[in-house]
Design an enzyme around this catalytic site. Structure first.
Site, PDB file in Angstrom:
ATOM      1  N   ASN A  45       0.816  -1.225   0.000  1.00  0.00           N
ATOM      2  CA  ASN A  45       0.000   0.000   0.000  1.00  0.00           C
ATOM      3  C   ASN A  45       0.847   1.271   0.000  1.00  0.00           C
ATOM      4  O   ASN A  45       0.319   2.373   0.144  1.00  0.00           O
ATOM      5  CB  ASN A  45      -0.939   0.008   1.211  1.00  0.00           C
ATOM      6  CG  ASN A  45      -0.193   0.138   2.531  1.00  0.00           C
ATOM      7  OD1 ASN A  45       1.035  -0.048   2.578  1.00  0.00           O
ATOM      8  ND2 ASN A  45      -0.910   0.466   3.591  1.00  0.00           N
ATOM      9  N   GLU A  47       3.359   2.050   2.189  1.00  0.00           N
ATOM     10  CA  GLU A  47       4.038   2.355   3.441  1.00  0.00           C
ATOM     11  C   GLU A  47       5.497   1.903   3.374  1.00  0.00           C
ATOM     12  O   GLU A  47       5.830   0.929   2.708  1.00  0.00           O
ATOM     13  CB  GLU A  47       3.336   1.655   4.610  1.00  0.00           C
ATOM     14  CG  GLU A  47       1.953   2.199   4.897  1.00  0.00           C
ATOM     15  CD  GLU A  47       1.267   1.457   6.041  1.00  0.00           C
ATOM     16  OE1 GLU A  47       1.914   0.577   6.648  1.00  0.00           O
ATOM     17  OE2 GLU A  47       0.090   1.758   6.308  1.00  0.00           O
ATOM     18  N   ASP A 178      17.377  36.831 -11.828  1.00  0.00           N
ATOM     19  CA  ASP A 178      16.309  37.631 -11.225  1.00  0.00           C
ATOM     20  C   ASP A 178      16.899  38.410 -10.051  1.00  0.00           C
ATOM     21  O   ASP A 178      18.053  38.205  -9.654  1.00  0.00           O
ATOM     22  CB  ASP A 178      15.128  36.765 -10.761  1.00  0.00           C
ATOM     23  CG  ASP A 178      15.556  35.647  -9.825  1.00  0.00           C
ATOM     24  OD1 ASP A 178      16.261  35.928  -8.840  1.00  0.00           O
ATOM     25  OD2 ASP A 178      15.190  34.483 -10.084  1.00  0.00           O
ATOM     26  N   LYS A 201      12.688  40.089 -14.541  1.00  0.00           N
ATOM     27  CA  LYS A 201      11.584  39.223 -14.959  1.00  0.00           C
ATOM     28  C   LYS A 201      10.362  39.488 -14.103  1.00  0.00           C
ATOM     29  O   LYS A 201      10.439  40.038 -13.003  1.00  0.00           O
ATOM     30  CB  LYS A 201      11.975  37.752 -14.850  1.00  0.00           C
ATOM     31  CG  LYS A 201      12.055  37.254 -13.403  1.00  0.00           C
ATOM     32  CD  LYS A 201      12.310  35.769 -13.319  1.00  0.00           C
ATOM     33  CE  LYS A 201      12.255  35.313 -11.857  1.00  0.00           C
ATOM     34  NZ  LYS A 201      12.516  33.884 -11.701  1.00  0.00           N
ATOM     35  N   ARG A 203       6.986  37.153 -12.809  1.00  0.00           N
ATOM     36  CA  ARG A 203       6.368  35.817 -12.781  1.00  0.00           C
ATOM     37  C   ARG A 203       4.853  35.952 -12.638  1.00  0.00           C
ATOM     38  O   ARG A 203       4.363  36.769 -11.856  1.00  0.00           O
ATOM     39  CB  ARG A 203       6.925  35.013 -11.609  1.00  0.00           C
ATOM     40  CG  ARG A 203       6.466  33.571 -11.569  1.00  0.00           C
ATOM     41  CD  ARG A 203       7.048  32.851 -10.365  1.00  0.00           C
ATOM     42  NE  ARG A 203       8.496  32.733 -10.447  1.00  0.00           N
ATOM     43  CZ  ARG A 203       9.126  31.761 -11.078  1.00  0.00           C
ATOM     44  NH1 ARG A 203       8.427  30.833 -11.706  1.00  0.00           N
ATOM     45  NH2 ARG A 203      10.430  31.705 -11.095  1.00  0.00           N
ATOM     46  N   ASP A 229      22.233  30.351 -10.727  1.00  0.00           N
ATOM     47  CA  ASP A 229      20.977  30.149 -10.003  1.00  0.00           C
ATOM     48  C   ASP A 229      21.165  29.010  -9.010  1.00  0.00           C
ATOM     49  O   ASP A 229      22.156  28.270  -9.072  1.00  0.00           O
ATOM     50  CB  ASP A 229      19.840  29.822 -10.975  1.00  0.00           C
ATOM     51  CG  ASP A 229      18.490  30.333 -10.490  1.00  0.00           C
ATOM     52  OD1 ASP A 229      18.386  30.663  -9.289  1.00  0.00           O
ATOM     53  OD2 ASP A 229      17.552  30.405 -11.299  1.00  0.00           O
ATOM     54  N   GLY A 235      13.117  24.612 -16.316  1.00  0.00           N
ATOM     55  CA  GLY A 235      14.018  25.265 -17.254  1.00  0.00           C
ATOM     56  C   GLY A 235      13.447  26.494 -17.928  1.00  0.00           C
ATOM     57  O   GLY A 235      14.146  27.161 -18.696  1.00  0.00           O
ATOM     58  N   GLY A 236      12.195  26.830 -17.639  1.00  0.00           N
ATOM     59  CA  GLY A 236      11.565  27.969 -18.301  1.00  0.00           C
ATOM     60  C   GLY A 236      12.227  29.297 -17.975  1.00  0.00           C
ATOM     61  O   GLY A 236      12.525  30.102 -18.869  1.00  0.00           O
TER      62      GLY A 236
END
Length: 326
Positions: A45, A47, A178, A201, A203, A229, A235-236
C-alpha cells in the site's frame, strides 16, 4: 562513588536513504567509512519500512537523503529513518539534505498559503533530528525554521572555479536571472573578478513556472555570460533569461545551478536552448535521458564538500572555516 565513568571514544556512523545512493557512496568514500547496511522496502500500500542492520547506540549518526522525485516519498522515508535512529539510542542525529524539498515555499505571497519549508523543518525536528546540514538553500532564512544548528554549505567555490578555469575572464560577465539571486551573483563577481548584469523578470502569480523576461540591466554585448541560479526545475526561467541575453548581443551563455531538478519539459528546453553548457552539482541525480543524450550537461561532485563538513561536525571543528575565503 555515586556513578560510573566511561572513557570510550566517539563513534561515527553514516546512513543513507534510497533516493540518491550514488552520492551517499561518494561521501562515504571521501570519509573513509562504509554506508551502514539498511533494510528498506515499500509495503503493497506504499508504506515504508526501515531497519538498520547494525547497532547505532551511542553513535554520532549522519543520515543523507536528497529530496528528489518522487519527493514526498523520500521525505517520508527520511523522517522514518530519523525516528528509527532516535529509538535506536543514537547519541546524535545529523540530517544531511543536499537538496531541501519545498524550499521555494518559504513565505506567504498571498493569504491562505502554507509555509511548507517551515513544515519540513518542524517534521525533521519532531522526528528526532539534532542538526541539519544542507547545500544552497533557496533562501537563507530557511535556516531559522529549524530549531537547532544548521550548517549551510555552498557550491559556489566548486562551480565558480570550474567556470573560471575554462572561460576568458576578460570577457566574462556574471548574470543574475532575477533580483533574488543578486547577492549570490555578487559573490561570483568577487571570486572571478567579473562585472554583474541582471535579467529583470515578472512571474505570473496564478500560473506555476510562467515567466516573462523584460529587460537586461548591465553590459552583455559581446560578452561570455554565466547565468547563476540555485536550481533549475522546468528550465523555463533560465532558458528565457538566456534568450534575453542572446537578444542583447551576448557572445555565449553558460548556465550554472547547484540543483538540477530538471522536471517536466526541462529536457526539451535544455536540448533546444542556445546555451553552450549547463553545469550542475550532483545534489540530485541527473535524469538518465538527459545525462545520456545531452552532451552539454556537466555534473560536478559535491561529495568532497559534504564530507569535509561532516568531518568538521564530528570532530567539533568549524564548518564556516571551509568557506571563509568567500
Amino acid at each position: 562513588m555515586t556513578g560510573i565513568k566511561t572513557t570510550g571514544e566517539k563513534k561515527m556512523m553514516f546512513f543513507s536513504g534510497r533516493a540518491h545512493p550514488e552520492l551517499a557512496e561518494e561521501v562515504a568514500h571521501q570519509l573513509g567509512v562504509g554506508v551502514v547496511p539498511t533494510k528498506a522496502f515499500d509495503f503493497a500500500n506504499g508504506e515504508i519500512y526501515v531497519r538498520y542492520q547494525e547497532s547505532a547506540r551511542g553513535a554520532d549518526c549522519f543520515l543523507i537523503q536528497s529530496h528528489t522525485a518522487p519527493i514526498n516519498k523520500w521525505i517520508m522515508e527520511q523522517l522514518i529513518m530519523i525516528d528509527a535512529l532516535k529509538r535506536a539510542s543514537a547519541r546524535s542525529i545529523t540530517v544531511i539534505v543536499p537538496f531541501y524539498g519545498y524550499a521555494r515555499q518559504d513565505k506567504k505571497h498571498r493569504g491562505r498559503e502554507p509555509i511548507s519549508a517551515r513544515l519540513i523543518a518542524d517534521l525533521m525536528k519532531t522526528a528526532g533530528a539534532d542538526r541539519l546540514l544542507t547545500v544552497d538553500l533557496h533562501t537563507d532564512q530557511i535556516q531559522g525554521f529549524f530549531d537547532g544548528p544548521v550548517d549551510h554549505l555552498f557550491a559556489l567555490p566548486l562551480l565558480a572555479d570550474y567556470v573560471g578555469a575554462k572561460v576568458d575572464r576578460e570577457k566574462l560577465t556574471v548574470v543574475s536571472p532575477d533580483a533574488g539571486r543578486v547577492r549570490v551573483a555578487d559573490r561570483w563577481c568577487d571570486r572571478l573578478g567579473a562585472p554583474l548584469a541582471i535579467v529583470h523578470k515578472r512571474r505570473d502569480k496564478d500560473v506555476a513556472n510562467q515567466v516573462t523576461v523584460h529587460e537586461v540591466v548591465g553590459e552583455v554585448k559581446g560578452r561570455v555570460c554565466v547565468l547563476v541560479d540555485d536550481m533549475i526545475d522546468t528550465g523555463g526561467t533560465i532558458c528565457a533569461a538566456a534568450d534575453a541575453l542572446f537578444a542583447h548581443g551576448a557572445e555565449d551563455v553558460i548556465v550554472t545551478a547547484t540543483h538540477g531538478v530538471l522536471s517536466g519539459p526541462a529536457a526539451d528546453r535544455l536540448k533546444n536552448s542556445k546555451v553552450s553548457e549547463f553545469v550542475f552539482t550532483n545534489t540530485l541525480p541527473t535524469p538518465t535521458e538527459l545525462s545520456e543524450s545531452l552532451d552539454k550537461i556537466t555534473v560536478l561532485s559535491i561529495a568532497p564538500t559534504i564530507a569535509r563538513a561532516v568531518r568538521e561536525v564530528f570532530e567539533d571543528g568549524s564548518v564556516t572555516s571551509l568557506f571563509d575565503e568567500q
